[in-house]
Design a protein around this motif. Structure first.
Motif, short mmCIF file in Angstrom:
data_model
loop_
_atom_site.label_atom_id
_atom_site.label_comp_id
_atom_site.label_asym_id
_atom_site.label_seq_id
_atom_site.Cartn_x
_atom_site.Cartn_y
_atom_site.Cartn_z
N PHE A 7 -40.97 105.63 55.37
CA PHE A 7 -41.30 106.27 54.10
C PHE A 7 -41.31 105.27 52.95
CE2 PHE A 7 -39.63 109.76 56.61
CZ PHE A 7 -40.46 110.82 56.27
N ASP A 8 -42.38 105.29 52.17
CA ASP A 8 -42.36 104.66 50.86
C ASP A 8 -41.47 105.54 49.96
OD1 ASP A 8 -43.30 103.12 48.59
OD2 ASP A 8 -44.54 104.87 48.10
N MET A 9 -41.04 105.02 48.82
CA MET A 9 -40.12 105.80 47.97
C MET A 9 -40.78 106.39 46.71
SD MET A 9 -36.40 104.79 46.41
CE MET A 9 -37.01 103.75 45.09
N ASP A 10 -41.26 105.51 45.79
CA ASP A 10 -41.82 106.00 44.54
C ASP A 10 -43.12 106.75 44.83
OD1 ASP A 10 -39.98 104.91 42.49
OD2 ASP A 10 -40.64 102.97 43.27
N GLY A 11 -43.20 107.98 44.38
CA GLY A 11 -44.41 108.77 44.61
C GLY A 11 -44.43 109.49 45.95
N VAL A 12 -43.45 109.20 46.82
CA VAL A 12 -43.34 109.90 48.11
C VAL A 12 -42.05 110.73 48.13
CG1 VAL A 12 -42.99 109.58 50.59
CG2 VAL A 12 -44.78 108.30 49.42
N ASN A 43 -51.87 99.43 40.93
CA ASN A 43 -51.10 98.29 41.43
C ASN A 43 -49.78 98.69 42.07
OD1 ASN A 43 -52.33 95.49 40.72
ND2 ASN A 43 -52.85 96.82 39.00
N GLU A 44 -49.55 100.00 42.16
CA GLU A 44 -48.29 100.48 42.72
C GLU A 44 -48.06 99.90 44.11
OE1 GLU A 44 -47.98 104.71 43.42
OE2 GLU A 44 -46.03 104.41 44.37
N GLY A 45 -46.82 99.49 44.34
CA GLY A 45 -46.45 98.94 45.64
C GLY A 45 -46.15 97.45 45.56
N VAL A 172 -45.64 107.09 55.79
CA VAL A 172 -46.03 108.03 54.74
C VAL A 172 -46.05 107.26 53.42
CG1 VAL A 172 -45.53 110.19 53.55
CG2 VAL A 172 -44.97 109.96 55.99
N GLU A 173 -47.21 107.18 52.83
CA GLU A 173 -47.45 106.36 51.62
C GLU A 173 -48.23 107.16 50.59
OE1 GLU A 173 -47.47 103.77 49.70
OE2 GLU A 173 -46.35 102.26 50.82
N ASN A 174 -48.10 106.79 49.31
CA ASN A 174 -48.92 107.44 48.28
C ASN A 174 -49.86 106.47 47.57
OD1 ASN A 174 -46.65 106.19 46.86
ND2 ASN A 174 -47.59 107.12 45.05
N ALA A 175 -49.64 105.17 47.74
CA ALA A 175 -50.39 104.19 46.93
C ALA A 175 -51.45 103.48 47.78
CB ALA A 175 -49.44 103.14 46.36
N PRO A 176 -52.63 103.24 47.20
CA PRO A 176 -53.66 102.51 47.95
C PRO A 176 -53.17 101.18 48.53
CG PRO A 176 -54.62 103.45 45.96
CD PRO A 176 -53.13 103.70 45.88
#
Ligand code: MG
Length: 232
Positions: A7-12, A43-45, A172-176
């Motif tokens: 899991f990614d954290m910010d936005g997930v 630029n997230e990530g 599971v990610e939210n950023a491109p």
């Protein structure tokens, strides 16, 4: 055979991106590096210095020095904390995230955290909101990595910490750029579009599936895992 979900954290897990986008845009612009909140989402990530250098390259024709990056990132952290203090004190959970984590646990799968964030409060915050789900041993943070996303390094490190191969994992990610990193690590990736960007950006980076929310992932978990032909 699936054995872990990364899991990614910010936005997930936390709805922290509005605050990060506000802080990035405000502080970078103060330093003469014009940046919009949308730029921040795009630029997230990246690590802090990675994001700063994109803009110093663009406007100053060079990377940020370590001292410049440290000063700017410290100021960005202050502004982010001020933003959160003015908006209820702490970034709220992403709706549906707890339900996804519970399903993953109930299927006997490991939960691994892979974030570019290096916030000191991260561990206690995770434990407070998602008790029992993340162990320090199974966390990759901004402090662990050299390159950060979109380099596959953080996700490869996550696989290594979990002791598994790419085909045993799901991201599971939210950023491109996060999707790009996970796909480059060879891991099947589900994107959840919890921010303002066009969902096509996530598909273009190679996400196997793009969903509008973590709630949709929780509700569809069994079908999704089956349709991706993942044996549990
Ligand atoms: Mg994210």
């Amino acid at each position: 055979m699936l054995s872990a979900v990364l899991f990614d954290m910010d936005g997930v897990l936390f709805d922290s991106m509005p605050g990060h986008a506000y802080a990035w845009a405000k502080v970078m612009t103060e330093y003469g590096l014009p940046m919009t909140p949308t730029d921040a989402f795009e630029n997230e990530g990246r690590t802090g210095i990675g994001t700063i250098s994109i803009f110093t390259q663009r406007y100053w024709g060079r990377d940020a020095t370590e001292e410049e990056a440290r000063e700017l990132y410290e100021r960005k952290t202050v502004v982010f904390n001020e933003y959160q203090a003015a908006h209820g004190g702490e970034a709220p959970e992403i709706p549906g995230a707890a339900a996804v984590l519970d399903k993953v646990r109930d299927h006997g799968l490991l939960r691994v955290l892979v974030t570019g964030s290096a916030q000191q409060s991260l561990l206690s915050r995770l434990e407070r909101h998602y008790p029992g789900h993340f162990r320090p041993k199974l966390m990759v943070t901004g402090d662990d990595v050299r390159y950060g996303k979109p380099n596959p390094e953080p996700y490869l490190m996550g696989l290594k910490k979990a002791g598994i191969t790419a085909d045993e994992a799901l991201v599971v990610e939210n950023a491109p750029l996060g999707v790009r990193a996970a796909v480059a690590a060879g891991i099947r990736t589900i994107a959840v579009n919890t921010g303002p960007l066009d969902p096509q950006l996530l598909a273009d980076e190679g996400a196997a599936l793009v969903l509008p929310s973590m709630t949709a992932l929780a509700e569809g978990w069994e079908d999704i895992v089956r349709s991706m032909d993942i044996k549990q």
